[in-house]
Design a protein around this motif. Structure first.
Motif, PDB file in Angstrom:
ATOM      1  N   GLU A 143       0.847  -1.360  -0.010  1.00 40.32           N
ATOM      2  CA  GLU A 143       0.028   0.010  -0.120  1.00 40.32           C
ATOM      3  C   GLU A 143       0.902   1.203   0.078  1.00 40.32           C
ATOM      4  OE1 GLU A 143      -3.642  -0.566   2.604  1.00 40.32           O
ATOM      5  OE2 GLU A 143      -2.067  -1.856   3.579  1.00 40.32           O
ATOM      6  N   ILE A 144       0.316   2.344   0.202  1.00 40.93           N
ATOM      7  CA  ILE A 144       1.050   3.736   0.389  1.00 40.93           C
ATOM      8  C   ILE A 144       1.768   3.902   1.752  1.00 40.93           C
ATOM      9  CG2 ILE A 144      -0.731   4.861  -1.014  1.00 40.93           C
ATOM     10  CD1 ILE A 144      -1.622   6.102   1.683  1.00 40.93           C
ATOM     11  N   LEU A 164       1.217   9.192   0.356  1.00 39.64           N
ATOM     12  CA  LEU A 164       0.656   9.742  -0.940  1.00 39.64           C
ATOM     13  C   LEU A 164       1.748  10.562  -1.553  1.00 39.64           C
ATOM     14  CD1 LEU A 164      -2.876  10.678   0.526  1.00 39.64           C
ATOM     15  CD2 LEU A 164      -2.346   8.908  -1.244  1.00 39.64           C
ATOM     16  N   VAL A 186       3.846   8.323  -3.409  1.00 40.41           N
ATOM     17  CA  VAL A 186       3.283   7.829  -4.631  1.00 40.41           C
ATOM     18  C   VAL A 186       3.077   8.730  -5.791  1.00 40.41           C
ATOM     19  CG1 VAL A 186       0.749   7.089  -5.560  1.00 40.41           C
ATOM     20  CG2 VAL A 186       1.776   6.021  -3.391  1.00 40.41           C
ATOM     21  N   LYS A 187       2.765  10.015  -5.530  1.00 42.19           N
ATOM     22  CA  LYS A 187       2.932  10.874  -6.629  1.00 42.19           C
ATOM     23  C   LYS A 187       3.965  11.258  -7.331  1.00 42.19           C
ATOM     24  CE  LYS A 187      -0.626  13.789  -4.084  1.00 42.19           C
ATOM     25  NZ  LYS A 187      -0.825  15.030  -3.266  1.00 42.19           N
ATOM     26  N   LEU A 196       3.247   5.292 -13.012  1.00 36.97           N
ATOM     27  CA  LEU A 196       2.708   3.790 -13.280  1.00 36.97           C
ATOM     28  C   LEU A 196       3.844   3.111 -13.851  1.00 36.97           C
ATOM     29  CD1 LEU A 196       0.815   1.605 -12.606  1.00 36.97           C
ATOM     30  CD2 LEU A 196      -0.476   2.450 -14.748  1.00 36.97           C
ATOM     31  N   SER A 250       6.519   1.455 -11.707  1.00 38.67           N
ATOM     32  CA  SER A 250       6.154   0.573 -10.991  1.00 38.67           C
ATOM     33  C   SER A 250       5.986  -0.799 -11.876  1.00 38.67           C
ATOM     34  CB  SER A 250       4.762   0.845 -10.375  1.00 38.67           C
ATOM     35  OG  SER A 250       4.887   2.116  -9.499  1.00 38.67           O
ATOM     36  N   ASP A 262      -4.471  -1.512  -2.218  1.00 37.80           N
ATOM     37  CA  ASP A 262      -4.900  -0.347  -2.050  1.00 37.80           C
ATOM     38  C   ASP A 262      -3.817   0.254  -3.280  1.00 37.80           C
ATOM     39  OD1 ASP A 262      -5.523   2.256  -0.593  1.00 37.80           O
ATOM     40  OD2 ASP A 262      -3.392   2.645  -0.507  1.00 37.80           O
ATOM     41  N   TRP A 263      -2.976   1.320  -2.995  1.00 36.92           N
ATOM     42  CA  TRP A 263      -2.139   1.712  -4.396  1.00 36.92           C
ATOM     43  C   TRP A 263      -1.531   0.464  -5.049  1.00 36.92           C
ATOM     44  CZ3 TRP A 263       3.489   1.875  -4.671  1.00 36.92           C
ATOM     45  CH2 TRP A 263       3.928   2.297  -5.917  1.00 36.92           C
ATOM     46  N   PHE A 297      -3.888  -1.146  -7.522  1.00 36.23           N
ATOM     47  CA  PHE A 297      -4.139  -0.456  -8.709  1.00 36.23           C
ATOM     48  C   PHE A 297      -3.035  -0.787  -9.728  1.00 36.23           C
ATOM     49  CE2 PHE A 297      -3.346   3.506 -11.385  1.00 36.23           C
ATOM     50  CZ  PHE A 297      -4.659   3.656 -12.065  1.00 36.23           C
ATOM     51  N   GLY A 324      -8.695  -0.970  -4.398  1.00 29.50           N
ATOM     52  CA  GLY A 324      -7.989  -0.441  -5.342  1.00 29.50           C
ATOM     53  C   GLY A 324      -8.432   0.986  -5.714  1.00 29.50           C
ATOM     54  N   TYR A 351     -13.517   5.858   0.090  1.00 27.98           N
ATOM     55  CA  TYR A 351     -12.818   6.309  -1.050  1.00 27.98           C
ATOM     56  C   TYR A 351     -13.093   5.767  -2.418  1.00 27.98           C
ATOM     57  CZ  TYR A 351      -9.835   7.372   3.024  1.00 27.98           C
ATOM     58  OH  TYR A 351      -9.313   7.773   4.149  1.00 27.98           O
TER      59      TYR A 351
END
Length: 252
Positions: free
Chosen positions: A31-32, A79, A82-83, A87, A90, A113-114, A117, A137, A162
């Protein structure tokens, strides 16, 4: 373990090995919060089932050794990281990880979660994967692209603030190629370290997830019929044929 992506980026991964030779491999995407205690426990649980479980540190492209808790400031820190990670980067790390564990057998991916995705997109864009599973996700219900190339399973909580449930319903209707399950729980329901943890939902999702891995990653044993030899010697012909009563249940 250390892994090198196709663009030369070197990153670490948490590796959990089974007691005996692995039956297959599962890549766990964090996750994040990075590779924290909960995500390591998930890998350990998969190792206990006989899989080689590896968690690539996708955050290494920005910051090494990230392991966060679940407080508000930790969420924001995660977060922010992640920004900074496209993608494509990753997916490149995931591709390298899939290649690194291929010797263990078939490879599946499990994301949260992240990481969920990323896992969803990996199903169509990373080679060498046999199946993909994604838990809560955010953003996935808005993906209405191409049909899945490998079996893909999604888990959502109906009370997730969310991910609106109506978006999940619409996604399920639009994407019959994806298996979607939902539970009366919130975001992060599978993490025992979070306030949103739901033991029943977590157990049900885990059972479905591990069943998929068993079917898609582990070779099923050959089924031998009890009277196989006698049937073959008779040329495949029964001496007496019993009329089937369609009102009786037929066992399979």
């Amino acid at each position: 373990m250390d892994i090198t992506a196709g663009d030369g980026h070197n990153f670490t991964a948490y590796r959990a090995e089974p007691a005996e030779a692995p039956t297959a491999a599962v890549i766990v995407l964090h996750e994040i919060f990075g590779i924290n205690a909960n995500i390591r426990q998930t890998a350990d649980a998969l190792a206990e089932l006989g899989y080689l479980a590896v968690v690539p540190s996708l955050f290494d492209r920005v910051q090494k050794d990230v392991s966060l808790g679940y407080a508000a400031e930790a969420v924001q820190e995660g977060l922010d990281i992640v920004k900074q990670i496209p993608l494509e980067k990753s997916l490149a790390d995931l591709q390298a990880t899939a290649e690194a564990v291929a010797s263990a057998g078939k490879v599946g991916v499990l994301g949260f979660d992240w990481g969920a995705f990323v896992a969803f997109h990996a199903a169509n864009r990373v080679s060498g994967l046999a199946c993909a599973v994604a838990y809560y996700g955010a953003g996935i219900p808005h993906q209405t692209g191409t049909k899945r190339r490998i079996p893909t399973m999604l888990h959502f909580g109906r009370l997730d603030p969310y991910i609106p449930m109506d978006s999940v319903v619409n996604f399920r209707l639009a994407r019959p190629d994806v298996t979607v399950y939902d539970y009366p729980a919130g975001h992060g329901f599978a993490c025992a370290d979070r306030d949103s943890y739901d033991a029943d939902a977590a157990a049900r999702a885990w059972a479905l997830t591990t069943t998929l891995f068993s079917h898609r990653l582990v070779a099923l044993p050959v089924v031998t019929l009890i009277n196989q030899g006698a049937y073959a010697s008779s040329g495949g012909k029964d001496k007496k044929k019993k009329k089937l009563d369609l009102e009786e249940p037929v066992g399979i």
